[in-house]
Design an enzyme around this catalytic site. Structure first.
Site, PDB file in Angstrom:
ATOM      1  N   ARG A  87       0.817  -1.218   0.000  1.00  0.00           N
ATOM      2  CA  ARG A  87       0.000   0.000   0.000  1.00  0.00           C
ATOM      3  C   ARG A  87       0.848   1.264   0.000  1.00  0.00           C
ATOM      4  O   ARG A  87       0.545   2.216  -0.718  1.00  0.00           O
ATOM      5  CB  ARG A  87      -0.906  -0.015   1.240  1.00  0.00           C
ATOM      6  CG  ARG A  87      -1.961   1.056   1.259  1.00  0.00           C
ATOM      7  CD  ARG A  87      -2.624   1.146   2.640  1.00  0.00           C
ATOM      8  NE  ARG A  87      -2.977  -0.146   3.184  1.00  0.00           N
ATOM      9  CZ  ARG A  87      -4.164  -0.731   3.011  1.00  0.00           C
ATOM     10  NH1 ARG A  87      -5.095  -0.139   2.312  1.00  0.00           N
ATOM     11  NH2 ARG A  87      -4.416  -1.914   3.539  1.00  0.00           N
TER      12      ARG A  87
ATOM     13  N   ARG B 115     -13.139  -2.494  -1.468  1.00  0.00           N
ATOM     14  CA  ARG B 115     -12.665  -2.170  -0.127  1.00  0.00           C
ATOM     15  C   ARG B 115     -13.736  -1.546   0.782  1.00  0.00           C
ATOM     16  O   ARG B 115     -13.841  -1.943   1.933  1.00  0.00           O
ATOM     17  CB  ARG B 115     -11.426  -1.269  -0.197  1.00  0.00           C
ATOM     18  CG  ARG B 115     -10.243  -1.932  -0.914  1.00  0.00           C
ATOM     19  CD  ARG B 115      -8.999  -1.068  -0.912  1.00  0.00           C
ATOM     20  NE  ARG B 115      -8.564  -0.776   0.430  1.00  0.00           N
ATOM     21  CZ  ARG B 115      -8.703   0.400   1.039  1.00  0.00           C
ATOM     22  NH1 ARG B 115      -9.218   1.426   0.405  1.00  0.00           N
ATOM     23  NH2 ARG B 115      -8.296   0.562   2.268  1.00  0.00           N
TER      24      ARG B 115
ATOM     25  N   CYS C 230     -25.491  -4.816  -8.070  1.00  0.00           N
ATOM     26  CA  CYS C 230     -26.762  -5.161  -7.449  1.00  0.00           C
ATOM     27  C   CYS C 230     -26.559  -5.536  -5.984  1.00  0.00           C
ATOM     28  O   CYS C 230     -26.776  -6.679  -5.571  1.00  0.00           O
ATOM     29  CB  CYS C 230     -27.439  -6.274  -8.222  1.00  0.00           C
ATOM     30  SG  CYS C 230     -27.732  -5.792  -9.912  1.00  0.00           S
TER      31      CYS C 230
ATOM     32  N   TYR D  60      -4.922  -2.456  -3.711  1.00  0.00           N
ATOM     33  CA  TYR D  60      -6.053  -3.329  -3.376  1.00  0.00           C
ATOM     34  C   TYR D  60      -7.357  -2.901  -4.049  1.00  0.00           C
ATOM     35  O   TYR D  60      -8.432  -3.045  -3.481  1.00  0.00           O
ATOM     36  CB  TYR D  60      -6.221  -3.438  -1.846  1.00  0.00           C
ATOM     37  CG  TYR D  60      -4.947  -3.886  -1.170  1.00  0.00           C
ATOM     38  CD1 TYR D  60      -4.465  -5.186  -1.367  1.00  0.00           C
ATOM     39  CD2 TYR D  60      -4.186  -3.026  -0.391  1.00  0.00           C
ATOM     40  CE1 TYR D  60      -3.271  -5.596  -0.787  1.00  0.00           C
ATOM     41  CE2 TYR D  60      -2.992  -3.430   0.190  1.00  0.00           C
ATOM     42  CZ  TYR D  60      -2.540  -4.716  -0.014  1.00  0.00           C
ATOM     43  OH  TYR D  60      -1.363  -5.114   0.553  1.00  0.00           O
TER      44      TYR D  60
HETATM   45  C1  LIG Z   1      -0.306  -7.850   2.638  1.00  0.00           C
HETATM   46  C2  LIG Z   1       1.069  -8.155   3.016  1.00  0.00           C
HETATM   47  C3  LIG Z   1       2.069  -7.198   2.829  1.00  0.00           C
HETATM   48  C4  LIG Z   1       1.801  -5.803   2.327  1.00  0.00           C
HETATM   49  O1  LIG Z   1       0.954  -5.114   3.182  1.00  0.00           O
HETATM   50  P1  LIG Z   1       0.711  -3.547   2.953  1.00  0.00           P
HETATM   51  O2  LIG Z   1      -0.231  -3.172   4.036  1.00  0.00           O
HETATM   52  O3  LIG Z   1       0.122  -3.379   1.604  1.00  0.00           O
HETATM   53  O4  LIG Z   1       2.030  -2.881   3.068  1.00  0.00           O
HETATM   54  C5  LIG Z   1       3.364  -7.559   3.127  1.00  0.00           C
HETATM   55  N1  LIG Z   1       3.660  -8.800   3.590  1.00  0.00           N
HETATM   56  C6  LIG Z   1       2.722  -9.746   3.780  1.00  0.00           C
HETATM   57  C7  LIG Z   1       3.119 -11.078   4.266  1.00  0.00           C
HETATM   58  C8  LIG Z   1       1.398  -9.461   3.505  1.00  0.00           C
HETATM   59  O5  LIG Z   1       0.463 -10.388   3.709  1.00  0.00           O
END
Ligand SMILES: *Cc1c(COP(=O)(O)O)cnc(C)c1O
Length: 434
Positions: A288, A325, A356, A384
């Site tokens: 993210r 989300r 829907c 996401y």
């Molecule tokens: C989802 C995830 C990330 C990334 O998470 P962010 O919140 O997008 O930074 C990194 N490592 C693992 C193991 C994850 O499941």
């Protein structure tokens, strides 16, 4: 009658130097717009903090946030390593020519086929998620005559999301090996002839605003590095996971990335000295933080429905199929009317998708008065959204456009009706009416 063209001449929302209304006209809506320049700025922030720390490091981009072949090339160009969590993500990376030795395979339930494909491709690291996987991975590696470099994913008993974190037992999780079982897992892995245990991994959550939980996790991790040293093995890498927050709303703070890695370095140096171990390489794997604020989604406004004194619904031509989300976790986004950017926001409305379901994209937002044909830009949809999109209601997945400097390039084509039915098969006994 006023034409659509006239209405779209109002003051425009410019995203990364590009007129978003023109982008909507050129590529159609709904449209995901990503910015290479913005992605690079986020990556530069991470690098600057690491450079200040003096640590040996690598930044793995968590592909699940937004992955396609062009994004793999961006990761490569920016010097990022790559995390994948499935055969599909691995295939995407390999198809883009991404160096397999810089790929880590994650996943809480990797299939034998995924493991085999990863070893065959020569991925640099496989992160073991359970005791079961220690045996499974060793057996597969042995049958292929390979030694695989592995990390053990530990759940260090702290879980953090958004503003909160809890230190109670996140032992109750499908991810990772409870840290209390870490020594046993490490011993098992060390004894396997086809595994090389080079690192420990933890990931404590997502959208974390506070740096403190990372240090709680580190406290347990560094202790485990010491325990493993006592077993006669050396842990060379610690992966702290991802989870660094971005601000979706103006009143949220920024995550303090500048201070994080210098502080991590201090922590590690102090502990390494007292425990008699070497300071390990530090790996992080944000998703993210790298792409979240680097993307927006453009929609066209359609039906507007006012229920007097109750609510005004402004409907757009996408919704939970391209951004699940809000429906999944009450996520919040801000938005602007791209062709009325400097108009007074006087209208309290709810933005609805066309699926829907209730399909509320944004509940209660102040916007300038909207009309059908306006272009709505929903902000911060880089992470996401595209990766979690579905074909619910057989909506066509939007195209993705990448901005870079003055350029705009298509990096994912929009679905067509033909691609929507491409995998459908009518059993012969039903007869063919085409
Ligand atoms: C989802 C995830 C990330 C990334 O998470 P962010 O919140 O997008 O930074 C990194 N490592 C693992 C193991 C994850 O499941």
């Amino acid at each position: 009658m006023e034409s659509n063209e006239d209405k779209l001449l109002g003051s425009r929302f410019i995203f990364e130097g590009h007129d978003t209304v023109e982008l909507a006209k050129k590529y159609g809506t709904p449209l995901y717009v990503m910015s290479y320049d913005a992605i690079k700025r986020s990556v530069d922030k991470l690098k600057a903090s690491f450079e200040k720390s003096g640590l040996e490091y690598s930044i793995n981009y968590a592909g699940k946030a937004f992955l396609n072949t062009a994004m793999c090339r961006i990761a490569d160009i920016l010097g990022l390593d790559l995390d994948v969590v499935s055969g599909g993500e691995l295939y995407t990376a390999l198809a883009a020519g991404f160096d397999p030795s810089r790929i880590t395979l994650h996943g809480s339930n990797k299939s034998q086929q995924e493991i085999t494909e990863a070893i065959e491709a020569g991925v640099g690291t496989i992160t073991i998620d359970s005791l079961y996987e220690i045996d499974l991975l060793n057996d597969i590696a042995a049958s292929m005559g390979k030694v695989v470099q592995v990390h053990l994913r530990l759940s260090p008993g702290v879980e953090a999301h958004t503003h909160e974190y809890v230190q109670t037992g996140r032992v109750d999780s499908k991810f990772g090996i409870p840290i209390s079982m870490g020594s046993r897992a490490a011993r098992m892995a060390i004894e396997k002839p086809n595994l090389d245990l080079k690192g420990l991994h933890c990931h404590i959550g997502s959208q974390i605003f506070n740096t403190k939980p990372y240090f709680i996790a580190l406290t347990g991790m560094i202790e485990m590095v010491y325990n493993i040293k006592e077993m006669g093995a050396e842990i060379r890498e610690i992966n702290l996971g991802g989870g660094f927050a971005i601000n979706y709303l103006a009143d949220e703070n920024d995550f303090d990335i500048d201070s994080l890695f210098p502080s991590v370095a201090d922590f590690l140096r102090e502990n390494a000295q007292s425990l008699g171990i070497k300071v390990p390489k530090v790996i992080v794997e944000p998703g993210r933080f790298i792409v979240g604020k680097s993307g927006i989604t453009l929609y066209t406004v359609g039906t507007i429905k006012e229920i007097p004194y109750i609510r005004k619904y402004v409907s757009v031509d996408g919704g939970m199929a391209d951004n699940p989300r809000p429906a999944l976790y009450n996520a919040v986004h801000s938005a602007v009317v791209a062709n009325k950017y400097d108009y007074e926001p006087t209208d309290l409305v709810t933005i609805s998708g066309k699926c829907c379901e209730t399909d509320t994209l944004i509940k209660d937002i102040l916007l300038p008065p909207t009309e059908p044909g306006d272009i709505l830009a929903v902000m911060d949809t880089g992470a996401y959204n595209y990766s979690m999109a579905s074909h619910y209601n057989r909506l066509l997945s939007p195209s993705v456009v990448l901005l870079s400097g003055e350029r705009d390039d298509l990096i994912v084509k929009r679905d067509t009706y033909a691609t929507i039915i491409a995998n459908d098969v009518i059993p012969e006994w039903m007869g063919n009416k085409q």
